[in-house]
Each structure stands twice: as C-alpha cells, then as structure tokens.
Motif scaffolding. Structure first.
Motif, PDB file in Angstrom:
ATOM      1  N   ALA A  64       0.773  -0.884  -0.099  1.00  0.00           N
ATOM      2  CA  ALA A  64       0.203  -0.314   0.012  1.00  0.00           C
ATOM      3  C   ALA A  64       0.949   0.845  -0.113  1.00  0.00           C
ATOM      4  O   ALA A  64       1.797   1.440   0.454  1.00  0.00           O
ATOM      5  CB  ALA A  64      -0.768   0.291   1.135  1.00  0.00           C
ATOM      6  N   GLU A  65       0.386   2.019  -0.151  1.00  0.00           N
ATOM      7  CA  GLU A  65       0.991   3.633  -0.626  1.00  0.00           C
ATOM      8  C   GLU A  65      -0.356   5.012   0.142  1.00  0.00           C
ATOM      9  O   GLU A  65      -0.829   5.729  -0.230  1.00  0.00           O
ATOM     10  CB  GLU A  65       1.833   3.716  -1.793  1.00  0.00           C
ATOM     11  N   PRO A  66      -0.591   4.438   1.628  1.00  0.00           N
ATOM     12  CA  PRO A  66      -1.848   5.396   2.163  1.00  0.00           C
ATOM     13  C   PRO A  66      -1.711   6.618   2.501  1.00  0.00           C
ATOM     14  O   PRO A  66      -0.572   7.426   1.986  1.00  0.00           O
ATOM     15  CB  PRO A  66      -2.106   5.039   3.288  1.00  0.00           C
ATOM     16  N   ILE A  67      -2.280   7.685   1.714  1.00  0.00           N
ATOM     17  CA  ILE A  67      -2.439   8.972   1.764  1.00  0.00           C
ATOM     18  C   ILE A  67      -2.379   9.276   3.232  1.00  0.00           C
ATOM     19  O   ILE A  67      -3.274   9.334   3.698  1.00  0.00           O
ATOM     20  CB  ILE A  67      -3.194   9.725   0.728  1.00  0.00           C
ATOM     21  N   GLN A  68      -1.305  10.572   3.804  1.00  0.00           N
ATOM     22  CA  GLN A  68      -1.470  10.883   4.888  1.00  0.00           C
ATOM     23  C   GLN A  68      -1.991  12.249   4.562  1.00  0.00           C
ATOM     24  O   GLN A  68      -1.433  12.920   4.219  1.00  0.00           O
ATOM     25  CB  GLN A  68      -0.358  11.252   5.814  1.00  0.00           C
ATOM     26  N   GLY A 102      -2.680  -4.242  -2.216  1.00  0.00           N
ATOM     27  CA  GLY A 102      -2.636  -3.719  -3.322  1.00  0.00           C
ATOM     28  C   GLY A 102      -1.676  -2.283  -3.127  1.00  0.00           C
ATOM     29  O   GLY A 102      -1.510  -1.474  -2.439  1.00  0.00           O
ATOM     30  N   SER A 103      -2.166  -1.192  -4.204  1.00  0.00           N
ATOM     31  CA  SER A 103      -1.851  -0.049  -3.827  1.00  0.00           C
ATOM     32  C   SER A 103      -3.274   1.177  -3.577  1.00  0.00           C
ATOM     33  O   SER A 103      -2.662   1.951  -3.373  1.00  0.00           O
ATOM     34  CB  SER A 103      -1.597   0.822  -5.542  1.00  0.00           C
ATOM     35  N   SER A 104      -4.560   0.389  -3.623  1.00  0.00           N
ATOM     36  CA  SER A 104      -5.761   1.387  -2.826  1.00  0.00           C
ATOM     37  C   SER A 104      -6.153   0.871  -2.376  1.00  0.00           C
ATOM     38  O   SER A 104      -6.951   1.348  -2.032  1.00  0.00           O
ATOM     39  CB  SER A 104      -6.000   1.776  -4.456  1.00  0.00           C
ATOM     40  N   TRP A 105      -6.313   0.101  -1.957  1.00  0.00           N
ATOM     41  CA  TRP A 105      -7.783  -1.198  -1.428  1.00  0.00           C
ATOM     42  C   TRP A 105      -7.476  -1.079  -0.144  1.00  0.00           C
ATOM     43  O   TRP A 105      -6.324  -1.542   0.294  1.00  0.00           O
ATOM     44  CB  TRP A 105      -8.067  -2.831  -2.356  1.00  0.00           C
ATOM     45  N   PHE A 106      -8.349  -0.726   1.078  1.00  0.00           N
ATOM     46  CA  PHE A 106      -7.903  -1.050   2.641  1.00  0.00           C
ATOM     47  C   PHE A 106      -9.493  -1.993   2.906  1.00  0.00           C
ATOM     48  O   PHE A 106     -10.550  -2.097   2.745  1.00  0.00           O
ATOM     49  CB  PHE A 106      -7.615   0.027   2.954  1.00  0.00           C
ATOM     50  N   LEU A 107      -9.161  -2.893   4.268  1.00  0.00           N
ATOM     51  CA  LEU A 107      -9.737  -3.200   5.349  1.00  0.00           C
ATOM     52  C   LEU A 107      -9.874  -2.230   6.252  1.00  0.00           C
ATOM     53  O   LEU A 107      -8.104  -2.262   6.339  1.00  0.00           O
ATOM     54  CB  LEU A 107     -10.138  -4.566   5.370  1.00  0.00           C
ATOM     55  N   GLY A 108     -11.134  -1.698   6.858  1.00  0.00           N
ATOM     56  CA  GLY A 108     -10.709  -1.462   8.398  1.00  0.00           C
ATOM     57  C   GLY A 108     -11.458  -1.782   9.332  1.00  0.00           C
ATOM     58  O   GLY A 108     -12.212  -2.406   8.468  1.00  0.00           O
ATOM     59  N   HIS A 136      -4.661   6.757  -5.838  1.00  0.00           N
ATOM     60  CA  HIS A 136      -3.592   8.355  -5.358  1.00  0.00           C
ATOM     61  C   HIS A 136      -3.596   9.486  -5.557  1.00  0.00           C
ATOM     62  O   HIS A 136      -3.258  10.496  -5.271  1.00  0.00           O
ATOM     63  CB  HIS A 136      -2.260   7.557  -5.983  1.00  0.00           C
ATOM     64  N   ASP A 137      -4.422  10.279  -6.384  1.00  0.00           N
ATOM     65  CA  ASP A 137      -5.000  11.284  -6.649  1.00  0.00           C
ATOM     66  C   ASP A 137      -6.262  11.388  -5.781  1.00  0.00           C
ATOM     67  O   ASP A 137      -6.751  13.039  -5.399  1.00  0.00           O
ATOM     68  CB  ASP A 137      -5.746  11.148  -7.812  1.00  0.00           C
ATOM     69  N   GLY A 138      -6.478  10.704  -4.763  1.00  0.00           N
ATOM     70  CA  GLY A 138      -7.175  11.082  -3.334  1.00  0.00           C
ATOM     71  C   GLY A 138      -8.735  10.852  -3.547  1.00  0.00           C
ATOM     72  O   GLY A 138      -9.078  11.559  -2.160  1.00  0.00           O
ATOM     73  N   TRP A 139      -9.189  10.618  -4.446  1.00  0.00           N
ATOM     74  CA  TRP A 139     -10.768  10.597  -4.050  1.00  0.00           C
ATOM     75  C   TRP A 139     -10.769   9.010  -3.392  1.00  0.00           C
ATOM     76  O   TRP A 139      -9.715   8.064  -3.641  1.00  0.00           O
ATOM     77  CB  TRP A 139     -10.945   9.758  -5.801  1.00  0.00           C
ATOM     78  N   THR A 140     -11.506   8.841  -2.403  1.00  0.00           N
ATOM     79  CA  THR A 140     -12.511   7.737  -1.359  1.00  0.00           C
ATOM     80  C   THR A 140     -13.681   7.242  -1.466  1.00  0.00           C
ATOM     81  O   THR A 140     -14.844   7.808  -1.348  1.00  0.00           O
ATOM     82  CB  THR A 140     -11.837   8.237  -0.307  1.00  0.00           C
ATOM     83  N   PHE A 141     -13.908   6.042  -1.830  1.00  0.00           N
ATOM     84  CA  PHE A 141     -15.023   5.345  -1.666  1.00  0.00           C
ATOM     85  C   PHE A 141     -15.078   4.341  -0.785  1.00  0.00           C
ATOM     86  O   PHE A 141     -13.919   3.437  -1.132  1.00  0.00           O
ATOM     87  CB  PHE A 141     -15.439   4.671  -3.404  1.00  0.00           C
TER      88      PHE A 141
END
Length: 184
Positions: free
Chosen positions: A22-26, A106-112, A147-152
């Motif tokens: 991952a590369e989460p955005i801070q 992966g690079s954009s998916w997360f489980l929380g 990486h562009d910052g949009w979140t769903f």
C-alpha cells in the motif's frame, strides 16, 4: 463474532507483506455519507423504522507503514423517522467519533476496523429535541483510495445501548457509504 473474524483476517493479512503493497495518503479528508440505519429499542429489540440518513465525515489519516494506517474521524447524520414514544419527533440525528485501523491491499484497497463513541437525539424542531444519549460503537469496512485522493468506502456500524431518561434505551445499526477526498 464478525469483528473477531475481521480482526483475525487483518492479522493474517499483516503476515503477508509481499501481498500488502500500500501507499496510503497521510492527511485530512472530507467525505459525504449516506446510510441505511435501523434504530431499535435495545431491551425489546423492537425496530422503530429503517431510515436513510445523510451527513458527512471529517478525518485525518496517519500512515504507520507502507501497508498500515490509522484514521481519526468524526461525523454526523440526520434522518427521518418517527419516535414511537414522542410522535411529534419526526427526525433523528446521530453522530460518531472514533479511531480506525486500516490494512492496505495492493496499491489502493483497504480493510478497516473502527471503534469509538456514538450519540443519538430525536428532533421535533430546531428548538425542541430530546436529550443526547451516548454509547460505544464499532464496525468495519472496505474501501478504495487511489493516489489522486478520491475515496469510496462502505462501512457497517453498530452501537451499544444508548440510555435515555425519558425514552427507552436505543441502539443504532446499519451500513453507510462514504465518498470523498483526501488532501496530501
């Protein structure tokens, strides 16, 4: 039971670092949210009504590693439902504040997995509303944040019994969808 299963899954995934890239955005995020919430009497489990609710979430996300992040969040939702014990109260407002741990796949998916505090109040008008009752809340979710910052994302939410003085104790449970943007 679902929370324990999800925690176990997150633990197993954390042991597979080559899978987790991952590369989460801070940074800060602002999200619009739509929920399908069920409010019920916690002692009789009588469902009052299922209602769509609309609101927003503000958060800040810290990256702890290249595949793990922590999110501090808060938000409010308002919906239309009639309180059986106060028939003139046709709206409710609920809010939640908490902390979420995210594992990135992966690079954009997360489980929380998240936990915190939630509140509920019933509204007759801007000048007339019931007391505000608080309880613990928890849930989990899955989402996509490129990486562009949009979140769903989609989240579950369940509270403990919220104790009112002049109303039966109540619980809020449901699903909410979030769509927003995170600034780098």
């Amino acid at each position: 039971m679902r929370s324990k299963t999800l925690l176990m899954l997150l633990f197993v995934l954390s042991l597979l670092p080559n899978w987790l890239q991952a590369e989460p955005i801070q940074g800060f995020g602002l999200h619009l949210s739509v929920g399908d919430l069920q409010i019920s009497d916690s002692s009789t489990e009588q469902n009052y009504v299922k209602s769509y609710s609309y609101g927003g979430i503000v958060d800040y996300q810290w990256t702890a590693s290249n595949y793990f992040s922590v999110r501090l969040f808060g938000g409010e939702h308002i919906g239309s439902a009639q309180q059986p014990n106060k028939p003139d109260y046709n709206y409710f407002k609920t809010g939640l504040f908490g902390l979420e741990s995210r594992v990135w796949i992966g690079s954009s998916w997360f489980l929380g997995v998240h936990a915190g505090q939630a509140y509920l109040t019933w509204i007759e008008s801007m000048e007339s509303y019931t007391e505000i009752a608080w309880a613990n809340q928890s849930g989990y979710g899955v989402g996509f944040e490129p990486h562009d910052g949009w979140t769903f994302a989609i989240y579950t939410q369940k509270t403990g019994a919220m104790e009112f003085e002049d109303l039966p104790d109540q619980e809020v449970e449901g699903i909410r969808l979030e769509a927003g943007y995170r600034w780098k």
